[in-house]
Design a protein around this motif. Sequence first.
Motif, PDB file in Angstrom:
ATOM      1  N   ARG A 335       0.861  -1.188   0.000  1.00 35.19           N
ATOM      2  CA  ARG A 335       0.000   0.000   0.000  1.00 35.19           C
ATOM      3  C   ARG A 335       0.896   1.237   0.000  1.00 35.19           C
ATOM      4  NH1 ARG A 335      -1.705  -4.506   2.242  1.00 35.19           N
ATOM      5  NH2 ARG A 335      -3.918  -4.959   2.249  1.00 35.19           N
ATOM      6  N   LEU A 336       1.107   1.786  -1.190  1.00 31.00           N
ATOM      7  CA  LEU A 336       2.008   2.934  -1.354  1.00 31.00           C
ATOM      8  C   LEU A 336       3.322   2.700  -0.613  1.00 31.00           C
ATOM      9  CD1 LEU A 336      -0.190   6.158  -1.296  1.00 31.00           C
ATOM     10  CD2 LEU A 336       1.092   5.176  -3.187  1.00 31.00           C
ATOM     11  N   GLU A 337       3.872   1.532  -0.807  1.00 34.18           N
ATOM     12  CA  GLU A 337       5.101   1.104  -0.135  1.00 34.18           C
ATOM     13  C   GLU A 337       6.321   1.548  -0.942  1.00 34.18           C
ATOM     14  OE1 GLU A 337       7.289  -3.150   1.014  1.00 34.18           O
ATOM     15  OE2 GLU A 337       5.490  -3.093  -0.249  1.00 34.18           O
ATOM     16  N   PHE A 338       7.182   2.336  -0.320  1.00 31.09           N
ATOM     17  CA  PHE A 338       8.430   2.707  -0.991  1.00 31.09           C
ATOM     18  C   PHE A 338       9.307   1.477  -1.124  1.00 31.09           C
ATOM     19  CE2 PHE A 338      12.934   4.036  -0.620  1.00 31.09           C
ATOM     20  CZ  PHE A 338      13.038   4.703  -1.835  1.00 31.09           C
ATOM     21  N   VAL A 339       9.796   1.236  -2.339  1.00 32.94           N
ATOM     22  CA  VAL A 339      10.575   0.035  -2.614  1.00 32.94           C
ATOM     23  C   VAL A 339      12.064   0.343  -2.668  1.00 32.94           C
ATOM     24  CG1 VAL A 339      10.979  -1.841  -4.263  1.00 32.94           C
ATOM     25  CG2 VAL A 339       8.648  -0.998  -3.863  1.00 32.94           C
ATOM     26  N   CYS A 340      12.454   1.263  -3.561  1.00 35.28           N
ATOM     27  CA  CYS A 340      13.862   1.579  -3.723  1.00 35.28           C
ATOM     28  C   CYS A 340      14.013   2.798  -4.631  1.00 35.28           C
ATOM     29  CB  CYS A 340      14.637   0.395  -4.323  1.00 35.28           C
ATOM     30  SG  CYS A 340      14.116  -0.058  -5.991  1.00 35.28           S
ATOM     31  N   GLU A 341      15.233   3.257  -4.773  1.00 33.03           N
ATOM     32  CA  GLU A 341      15.551   4.319  -5.722  1.00 33.03           C
ATOM     33  C   GLU A 341      16.651   3.816  -6.645  1.00 33.03           C
ATOM     34  OE1 GLU A 341      17.029   9.005  -5.850  1.00 33.03           O
ATOM     35  OE2 GLU A 341      16.142   8.160  -4.018  1.00 33.03           O
ATOM     36  N   TYR A 348       7.511   2.709  -6.193  1.00 28.59           N
ATOM     37  CA  TYR A 348       6.501   2.506  -5.148  1.00 28.59           C
ATOM     38  C   TYR A 348       5.576   1.362  -5.543  1.00 28.59           C
ATOM     39  CZ  TYR A 348       7.693   6.823  -2.684  1.00 28.59           C
ATOM     40  OH  TYR A 348       8.342   7.799  -1.968  1.00 28.59           O
ATOM     41  N   ASN A 349       5.290   0.514  -4.561  1.00 29.07           N
ATOM     42  CA  ASN A 349       4.425  -0.650  -4.744  1.00 29.07           C
ATOM     43  C   ASN A 349       3.057  -0.378  -4.128  1.00 29.07           C
ATOM     44  OD1 ASN A 349       3.209  -3.225  -4.720  1.00 29.07           O
ATOM     45  ND2 ASN A 349       4.345  -3.835  -2.882  1.00 29.07           N
ATOM     46  N   THR A 357     -10.661   3.694  -8.172  1.00 27.06           N
ATOM     47  CA  THR A 357     -10.663   4.712  -7.125  1.00 27.06           C
ATOM     48  C   THR A 357      -9.378   4.668  -6.312  1.00 27.06           C
ATOM     49  OG1 THR A 357     -13.077   4.647  -6.977  1.00 27.06           O
ATOM     50  CG2 THR A 357     -11.894   5.584  -5.112  1.00 27.06           C
ATOM     51  N   ALA A 358      -8.920   3.469  -5.990  1.00 25.47           N
ATOM     52  CA  ALA A 358      -7.672   3.334  -5.227  1.00 25.47           C
ATOM     53  C   ALA A 358      -6.490   3.867  -6.022  1.00 25.47           C
ATOM     54  CB  ALA A 358      -7.449   1.868  -4.862  1.00 25.47           C
ATOM     55  N   THR A 359      -6.503   3.669  -7.328  1.00 25.49           N
ATOM     56  CA  THR A 359      -5.420   4.187  -8.155  1.00 25.49           C
ATOM     57  C   THR A 359      -5.457   5.711  -8.214  1.00 25.49           C
ATOM     58  OG1 THR A 359      -5.260   2.166  -9.466  1.00 25.49           O
ATOM     59  CG2 THR A 359      -4.459   4.185 -10.498  1.00 25.49           C
ATOM     60  N   VAL A 360      -6.646   6.290  -8.333  1.00 22.91           N
ATOM     61  CA  VAL A 360      -6.774   7.753  -8.311  1.00 22.91           C
ATOM     62  C   VAL A 360      -6.182   8.311  -7.017  1.00 22.91           C
ATOM     63  CG1 VAL A 360      -8.417   9.670  -8.158  1.00 22.91           C
ATOM     64  CG2 VAL A 360      -8.756   7.864  -9.856  1.00 22.91           C
ATOM     65  N   ILE A 361      -6.525   7.698  -5.909  1.00 21.79           N
ATOM     66  CA  ILE A 361      -6.010   8.154  -4.608  1.00 21.79           C
ATOM     67  C   ILE A 361      -4.489   8.098  -4.585  1.00 21.79           C
ATOM     68  CG2 ILE A 361      -5.887   7.554  -2.156  1.00 21.79           C
ATOM     69  CD1 ILE A 361      -8.830   6.610  -2.407  1.00 21.79           C
ATOM     70  N   SER A 362      -3.920   7.001  -5.101  1.00 23.13           N
ATOM     71  CA  SER A 362      -2.461   6.868  -5.062  1.00 23.13           C
ATOM     72  C   SER A 362      -1.783   7.889  -5.965  1.00 23.13           C
ATOM     73  CB  SER A 362      -2.045   5.447  -5.449  1.00 23.13           C
ATOM     74  OG  SER A 362      -2.332   5.168  -6.809  1.00 23.13           O
ATOM     75  N   PRO A 445      15.466  10.796 -13.967  1.00 24.51           N
ATOM     76  CA  PRO A 445      15.729  11.172 -12.578  1.00 24.51           C
ATOM     77  C   PRO A 445      14.683  12.168 -12.060  1.00 24.51           C
ATOM     78  CG  PRO A 445      17.765  11.111 -13.804  1.00 24.51           C
ATOM     79  CD  PRO A 445      16.675  10.908 -14.817  1.00 24.51           C
ATOM     80  N   GLY A 446      14.185  11.897 -10.864  1.00 25.02           N
ATOM     81  CA  GLY A 446      13.145  12.727 -10.276  1.00 25.02           C
ATOM     82  C   GLY A 446      11.744  12.172 -10.470  1.00 25.02           C
ATOM     83  N   ASP A 447      11.600  11.155 -11.324  1.00 26.68           N
ATOM     84  CA  ASP A 447      10.290  10.557 -11.585  1.00 26.68           C
ATOM     85  C   ASP A 447       9.944   9.499 -10.540  1.00 26.68           C
ATOM     86  OD1 ASP A 447      10.075  12.135 -13.823  1.00 26.68           O
ATOM     87  OD2 ASP A 447      10.464  10.521 -15.268  1.00 26.68           O
ATOM     88  N   ILE A 448       8.672   9.111 -10.554  1.00 24.81           N
ATOM     89  CA  ILE A 448       8.146   8.030  -9.719  1.00 24.81           C
ATOM     90  C   ILE A 448       7.666   6.911 -10.639  1.00 24.81           C
ATOM     91  CG2 ILE A 448       6.315   7.354  -8.100  1.00 24.81           C
ATOM     92  CD1 ILE A 448       8.231   9.285  -6.820  1.00 24.81           C
ATOM     93  N   VAL A 449       8.100   5.690 -10.404  1.00 22.90           N
ATOM     94  CA  VAL A 449       7.495   4.518 -11.042  1.00 22.90           C
ATOM     95  C   VAL A 449       6.551   3.895 -10.024  1.00 22.90           C
ATOM     96  CG1 VAL A 449       7.864   2.203 -11.956  1.00 22.90           C
ATOM     97  CG2 VAL A 449       9.364   4.069 -12.663  1.00 22.90           C
ATOM     98  N   LEU A 450       5.288   3.855 -10.373  1.00 27.38           N
ATOM     99  CA  LEU A 450       4.242   3.445  -9.429  1.00 27.38           C
ATOM    100  C   LEU A 450       3.462   2.261  -9.977  1.00 27.38           C
ATOM    101  CD1 LEU A 450       2.354   3.954  -6.935  1.00 27.38           C
ATOM    102  CD2 LEU A 450       1.086   5.556  -8.396  1.00 27.38           C
ATOM    103  N   LEU A 451       3.520   1.139  -9.272  1.00 23.25           N
ATOM    104  CA  LEU A 451       2.607   0.028  -9.556  1.00 23.25           C
ATOM    105  C   LEU A 451       1.307   0.303  -8.810  1.00 23.25           C
ATOM    106  CD1 LEU A 451       1.939  -2.854 -10.642  1.00 23.25           C
ATOM    107  CD2 LEU A 451       2.790  -3.715  -8.445  1.00 23.25           C
ATOM    108  N   SER A 452       0.263   0.623  -9.548  1.00 22.93           N
ATOM    109  CA  SER A 452      -1.058   0.858  -8.956  1.00 22.93           C
ATOM    110  C   SER A 452      -2.080   0.372  -9.970  1.00 22.93           C
ATOM    111  CB  SER A 452      -1.247   2.348  -8.633  1.00 22.93           C
ATOM    112  OG  SER A 452      -2.382   2.553  -7.825  1.00 22.93           O
TER     113      SER A 452
END
Length: 478
Positions: A335-341, A348-349, A357-362, A445-452
């Motif tokens: 749940r919005l778990e930071f994984v690594c950089e 983020y996982n 709806t959960a994806t919109v929130i994330s 660099p500076g971006d977020i990769v998000l699995l949602s």
Amino acid sequence: MEHPSAYKGRQVVVLGLAKSGVSVAKLFHKLGANVTVNDQKERHLSPEADELDALGVSVICGGHPDDLITKDTALVVKNPGIPYKAKPVQQALALGLDVVTEVEVAYRLAVAQMIGITGSNGKTTTTTWIGDMLEAAELNAIVAGNIGTPLCDVAQTARPDDWIVAELSSFQLKGTQSFRPHVSVLLNLAETHLDYHGDMDDYVASKAKLFANQTFKDTAVLNADDPICRKLMESGTIQASILPFSISQELPYGVFIQPPYPAELSDPAGEQERVIQYVSRDGEVHEVLPVAELGIPGRHNAANAAAAVAACIAAGAEIDLLAAPLRSFRGVEHRLEFVCERGGVKYYNNSKATNATATVISLHSFPGNIVLIAGGLDRGSDYMELLPHLKDKVKAIVTLGQTREKLAHVAELAGLTKIKTVEPVEDAEATLQQAVREAAALAEPGDIVLLSPACASWDMFASYEQRGSIFKQSAHTL
């Protein structure tokens, strides 16, 4: 359904060999019932079968026999995920038999007090938070239910002064009869699980069974910001004392954020000034904690925190003891778990995001520059509610699973030009690994990769946990 002890010497059929099914089967066997457990999976895919066999429980795998349910069957306990259209369930209902889920069995057995938490999003975070907060307030809490430990396991040993804190799904609640938690919590309601429920009315009605047997001695905690929750609050059908919570309005009574959040999802300036407050029925104001001090960020987590505070107050916790666990909590896996950089890109996982709806929130938990990985089981949604949020927050998207083409289409409508669709291969793990590599190639660099994913995992994976774990491993090994 009668008390579980009343089934001694009688035939009980348990449908499904998952954790709750095994727990129920063991319980009724211990109480002297004649237990038969049935699962559609083949025997070699059901390792739990050997454990039950060793106890003398009859286990039938590989399908549903025509003679499984008879007039001599006294009770059917089904795995929550088994649909009501399944043959043995239909046979039982046609014979007028009780068909319940493990929640009903555990409630009949338990002597402990119960807090039941449900909602479309935020259940696990809120349930875990409540457990931590009650412990901090020196009220013994046992967290169970849909979160992991079967309720029947804890119901057998919990004491009268314990609190069983139970995460509950709509599937579990639909199969209840007399279930009556001392404190009930409904976080929100969004369109999801319609492949199981058929329509939104059945989904809402299943969630509302949380309140069905409560009386004026009990407490119902509901989200005053959610339209369906408000409708339930105003319907007159809830007999419990209603304790509302809100993040977007000041309440005359309840738990809310002061000053409130605006209606739009983007987080405004002035976050440091927001405080979680509780106002009692006699108008006494208690400041619980500044929102900026919460251990996990985001307005959705401010709502989860407000709901958890309300539930703990209803359970008798001292308000002054609630702030510390609100600060120290660092979230739940997947749940919005930071994984690594990696190379200046943060991963983020959020595999638990099994609906749009959960994806919109994330998405609104980050300022932008998101490379989104999404897709999974197709339950019939068109995902158009994602469109404006993809425009605002997402720079690129990688889609996979049964819904990959649908999500790619929505991304095109949103104006995204960086869209990658990962075609499935036989190995689902390899498919997700490829999606992570594609996302990494699109990120800077500076971006977020998000699995949602905005979808359930069952088209490719056994669970959202498995999906999230593969994502994390893939990110770590880039």
